[in-house]
Design a protein around this motif. Structure first.
Motif, PDB file in Angstrom:
ATOM      1  N   CYS A  29      24.329  81.932  54.109  1.00 21.58           N
ATOM      2  CA  CYS A  29      24.671  82.942  53.109  1.00 21.58           C
ATOM      3  C   CYS A  29      25.921  83.725  53.530  1.00 21.58           C
ATOM      4  CB  CYS A  29      23.477  83.886  52.902  1.00 21.58           C
ATOM      5  SG  CYS A  29      23.642  84.905  51.439  1.00 21.58           S
ATOM      6  N   HIS A  33      28.244  82.649  50.740  1.00 15.30           N
ATOM      7  CA  HIS A  33      28.095  83.661  49.685  1.00 15.30           C
ATOM      8  C   HIS A  33      28.637  85.012  50.167  1.00 15.30           C
ATOM      9  CE1 HIS A  33      24.452  81.020  48.337  1.00 15.30           C
ATOM     10  NE2 HIS A  33      25.588  80.542  47.901  1.00 15.30           N
ATOM     11  N   CYS A  59      21.699  86.968  50.064  1.00 18.30           N
ATOM     12  CA  CYS A  59      21.861  87.308  48.652  1.00 18.30           C
ATOM     13  C   CYS A  59      20.549  86.995  47.920  1.00 18.30           C
ATOM     14  CB  CYS A  59      23.013  86.510  48.047  1.00 18.30           C
ATOM     15  SG  CYS A  59      22.634  84.756  47.831  1.00 18.30           S
ATOM     16  N   CYS A  62      19.626  83.205  47.936  1.00 13.78           N
ATOM     17  CA  CYS A  62      19.111  82.721  49.219  1.00 13.78           C
ATOM     18  C   CYS A  62      17.762  83.361  49.538  1.00 13.78           C
ATOM     19  CB  CYS A  62      20.122  82.981  50.339  1.00 13.78           C
ATOM     20  SG  CYS A  62      21.600  81.951  50.203  1.00 13.78           S
ATOM     21  N   TYR A  99      18.951  72.516  47.860  1.00 13.50           N
ATOM     22  CA  TYR A  99      19.495  73.778  48.363  1.00 13.50           C
ATOM     23  C   TYR A  99      19.256  73.863  49.875  1.00 13.50           C
ATOM     24  CZ  TYR A  99      20.560  78.828  47.814  1.00 13.50           C
ATOM     25  OH  TYR A  99      21.109  80.082  47.864  1.00 13.50           O
TER      26      TYR A  99
HETATM   27 ZN   LIG Z   1      23.259  83.499  49.661  1.00 14.24          ZN
END
Ligand SMILES: [Zn+2]
Ligand code: SF4
Length: 140
Positions: A29, A33, A59, A62, A99
């Motif tokens: 993440c 992200h 986030c 996640c 994922y």
């Molecule tokens: Zn994330």
């Protein structure tokens, strides 16, 4: 929270795996992200203290993966448990599986500089061995 989840989360092996998942998701993440709003994880596992005082900072996307993975890991029917990527049951939903695969691919090698030398290396070696075996089987 189910009693079964609470009970399984008292097993040190489940706690260790869950913490590793948390660290891997946090590494992923942070790298992938970076622009998203990231906060300490709120989950049933976090509520039970499985991550210790240092909660994974992730986030919302996640966090959803981690909440899902906590449940899967705690309720895993396999004993001994293989790597999920080598499992013939595949209890993950296809989107979550993909994922998690991305998270592992990104965070596995990077985890070595985050204090997971052994786990990171084992993950890589085991993954390569598995791929070699898969190729051999496919070629046979
Ligand atoms: Zn994330
Ligand atoms: S994919 Fe297999 S090893 Fe992983 S949690 Fe599910 S049943 Fe257990």
């Amino acid at each position: 929270m189910s009693e079964r989840f609470r009970e399984r989360m008292s097993d040190p092996a489940v706690v260790k795996d869950t913490r590793l998942l948390g660290d891997f998701c946090a590494i992923y993440c942070r790298g992938m992200h970076a622009d998203a709003v990231r906060t300490p994880l709120a989950s049933e596992g976090a509520e039970l203290g499985v991550y210790g005082r240092k909660l994974p900072v992730v986030c919302e996307e996640c966090a959803a993966l981690l909440r899902y993975a906590e449940q899967r890991r705690a309720l895993c029917p396999k004993d001994p448990k293989p790597f999920c990527s080598h499992c013939d049951t595949h209890c993950y939903r296809p989107d979550m599986r993909e994922y998690m695969r991305q998270v592992m691919r990104y965070a596995g090698p990077r985890s070595m500089v985050h204090g997971h030398a052994i786990d990171g290396i084992r993950h890589l070696i085991d993954g390569r061995k598995h791929h070699k075996e898969m190729r051999r089987t496919e070629g046979a």
